[in-house]
Motif scaffolding. Structure first.
Motif, PDB file in Angstrom:
ATOM      1  N   ARG A  66      70.384  56.554  53.405  1.00  0.00           N
ATOM      2  CA  ARG A  66      69.283  57.321  53.765  1.00  0.00           C
ATOM      3  C   ARG A  66      68.191  56.398  55.519  1.00  0.00           C
ATOM      4  N   ALA A  67      67.529  57.616  56.096  1.00  0.00           N
ATOM      5  CA  ALA A  67      67.455  57.508  57.390  1.00  0.00           C
ATOM      6  C   ALA A  67      65.908  58.514  57.321  1.00  0.00           C
ATOM      7  N   GLY A  68      65.272  57.774  57.804  1.00  0.00           N
ATOM      8  CA  GLY A  68      63.712  58.618  58.404  1.00  0.00           C
ATOM      9  C   GLY A  68      62.757  57.762  59.656  1.00  0.00           C
ATOM     10  N   PHE A 109      70.023  48.407  57.880  1.00  0.00           N
ATOM     11  CA  PHE A 109      70.564  48.015  56.756  1.00  0.00           C
ATOM     12  C   PHE A 109      71.393  48.686  56.123  1.00  0.00           C
ATOM     13  N   ASP A 110      72.269  48.462  55.090  1.00  0.00           N
ATOM     14  CA  ASP A 110      73.280  49.082  54.629  1.00  0.00           C
ATOM     15  C   ASP A 110      73.379  49.809  54.337  1.00  0.00           C
ATOM     16  N   ASN A 111      72.504  49.958  53.461  1.00  0.00           N
ATOM     17  CA  ASN A 111      72.217  51.658  52.823  1.00  0.00           C
ATOM     18  C   ASN A 111      71.311  52.614  53.514  1.00  0.00           C
ATOM     19  N   GLY A 112      70.466  52.286  54.746  1.00  0.00           N
ATOM     20  CA  GLY A 112      69.966  53.046  55.376  1.00  0.00           C
ATOM     21  C   GLY A 112      69.082  52.490  56.905  1.00  0.00           C
ATOM     22  N   GLN A 113      68.275  52.766  57.125  1.00  0.00           N
ATOM     23  CA  GLN A 113      67.960  52.569  58.554  1.00  0.00           C
ATOM     24  C   GLN A 113      66.245  53.576  58.418  1.00  0.00           C
ATOM     25  N   LEU A 114      65.239  52.729  58.923  1.00  0.00           N
ATOM     26  CA  LEU A 114      63.865  53.232  59.579  1.00  0.00           C
ATOM     27  C   LEU A 114      63.749  52.861  60.297  1.00  0.00           C
ATOM     28  N   LEU A 115      62.910  54.785  60.830  1.00  0.00           N
ATOM     29  CA  LEU A 115      62.516  53.639  62.390  1.00  0.00           C
ATOM     30  C   LEU A 115      61.367  54.387  62.753  1.00  0.00           C
ATOM     31  N   LEU A 159      60.113  52.050  50.759  1.00  0.00           N
ATOM     32  CA  LEU A 159      60.089  53.305  52.116  1.00  0.00           C
ATOM     33  C   LEU A 159      62.201  53.976  51.743  1.00  0.00           C
ATOM     34  N   LEU A 160      62.937  53.087  52.326  1.00  0.00           N
ATOM     35  CA  LEU A 160      64.221  53.641  51.958  1.00  0.00           C
ATOM     36  C   LEU A 160      64.506  54.733  51.345  1.00  0.00           C
ATOM     37  N   GLN A 161      63.565  54.548  49.802  1.00  0.00           N
ATOM     38  CA  GLN A 161      63.688  55.882  48.834  1.00  0.00           C
ATOM     39  C   GLN A 161      62.679  56.517  49.000  1.00  0.00           C
ATOM     40  N   LEU A 162      61.832  56.554  50.200  1.00  0.00           N
ATOM     41  CA  LEU A 162      60.834  57.759  50.577  1.00  0.00           C
ATOM     42  C   LEU A 162      61.636  58.396  52.154  1.00  0.00           C
ATOM     43  N   MET A 163      63.056  58.415  52.480  1.00  0.00           N
ATOM     44  CA  MET A 163      63.644  58.915  53.025  1.00  0.00           C
ATOM     45  C   MET A 163      64.166  59.881  53.285  1.00  0.00           C
ATOM     46  N   PRO A 164      65.192  60.832  53.689  1.00  0.00           N
ATOM     47  CA  PRO A 164      66.237  62.146  53.384  1.00  0.00           C
ATOM     48  C   PRO A 164      66.906  61.099  53.205  1.00  0.00           C
ATOM     49  N   GLN A 165      68.126  61.727  52.824  1.00  0.00           N
ATOM     50  CA  GLN A 165      69.580  61.088  52.644  1.00  0.00           C
ATOM     51  C   GLN A 165      70.335  61.806  54.049  1.00  0.00           C
ATOM     52  N   GLN A 166      70.708  60.867  54.968  1.00  0.00           N
ATOM     53  CA  GLN A 166      71.135  61.454  56.000  1.00  0.00           C
ATOM     54  C   GLN A 166      72.292  60.460  56.913  1.00  0.00           C
ATOM     55  N   PRO A 167      72.638  60.564  58.163  1.00  0.00           N
ATOM     56  CA  PRO A 167      73.122  59.568  58.372  1.00  0.00           C
ATOM     57  C   PRO A 167      72.142  58.872  59.319  1.00  0.00           C
TER      58      PRO A 167
END
Length: 310
Positions: free
Chosen positions: A8-10, A54-60, A174-182
């Protein structure tokens, strides 16, 4: 750059009234100093993207100036109007927002920030910062209940950004609120800002920390030169030659920034250089000058030339 399934990233706007620890939180999540900090309100003037991977996501993480109530064009300076636009503009196109407040305190500034977030229609996570300062922990629960009354948050997390406590549950939410994307940025990227921009901010940080109560708000920094040179006898090493102009609005302010015999200006430059070397991983040769530009903070054209633009 991760493309794993379920990643997840957003974008997350980090919002709050001035001086509640927004920049400290962004730095803690990124794991590097990308946003300057001080004990003074409105240290942050620009929107800045901190990239936390992070291993399972990225927060901008969109760090912003603190939201404050508009005083009207008759009394608010062009700088204050610009910072408010920057803070509110950060809500455009984000996937969620973190409202950062101070543990044990909710005032009109927090209400203003909350109302701006609800108007934007994005999921809001409440980060109750500085819980380490609450000596009587039993007082925290009634405060949280009071803050939640009549307001809607997707989650509430007590944290200490400075001591990096309580951040893992906040990241998970926060990662759970992000869309699934690279991932949108490479794992080793930490901000969308250039080294040139960050150099100017690190000089301005020292102005905020070392000068009197009002003077820092009459100063800004312009990087006049930024040259990278190979270091002799150090394969792969580089020297950054940086020239920074500190702009003030009056001659009297120039004298204060320079200090007796140039002592204060040398201290500002020395501390800023140390921070640059730590952040950039290179040797830095920093030169600083102080110049006067009357009324720059209330001149829209001057602000644009000094890097303050939407």
């Amino acid at each position: 750059m991760s493309t794993q399934e379920g990643f997840r990233a957003g974008h997350v706007a980090v919002i709050g009234r001035p001086n509640v620890g927004k920049s400290t939180l962004v730095n803690a999540l990124v794991g590097a100093k990308v946003s300057i900090t001080s004990s003074r309100p409105q240290t942050t003037r620009h929107r800045l993207l901190g990239i936390a991977s992070f291993d399972n996501g990225q927060l901008l993480l969109v760090d912003t100036p603190g939201i404050h109530r508009d005083q009207g064009k008759a009394t608010a300076s062009a700088m204050h109007r610009w910072m408010n636009r920057a803070a509110r503009g950060a809500l455009e196109g984000v996937d969620a927002a973190v409202l950062v407040i101070e543990a044990g305190r909710w005032d009109d500034g927090d209400t203003l920030a909350y109302e701006a977030l609800k108007s934007a229609g994005v999921p809001v996570v409440l980060a109750v910062n500085q819980v380490d300062r609450i000596k009587d922990k039993s007082a925290l629960l009634p405060f949280l209940e009071e803050v939640n009354a009549g307001r809607e948050f997707d989650a509430v997390h007590p944290i200490s950004a400075l001591k990096r406590k309580g951040l893992e549950p906040l990241v998970s939410t926060l990662l759970q609120l992000m869309p699934q994307q690279p991932a949108l940025y490479a794992d080793d990227e930490i901000t969308d800002k250039s080294q040139r921009f960050l150099a100017g901010e690190l000089v301005r940080e020292q102005l905020m920390r070392q000068l009197g109560a009002e003077l820092p708000y009459s100063t800004t920094v312009e990087i006049e030169s930024f040259v990278e040179e190979p270091l002799r006898n150090t394969p792969g090493g580089h020297l950054l030659r940086i020239g920074a102009v500190i702009w003030v609005e009056r001659d009297g302010q120039k004298a204060i920034v320079i200090g007796k015999g140039g002592t204060r200006l040398r201290e500002i430059g020395s501390r800023a250089r140390e921070q640059m070397e730590r952040l950039f991983g290179n040797k830095v040769f920093l030169e600083t000058w102080v110049r006067v530009r009357e009324g720059w903070s209330d001149d829209e054209a001057a602000l644009r030339t000094l890097g303050y633009h939407d």
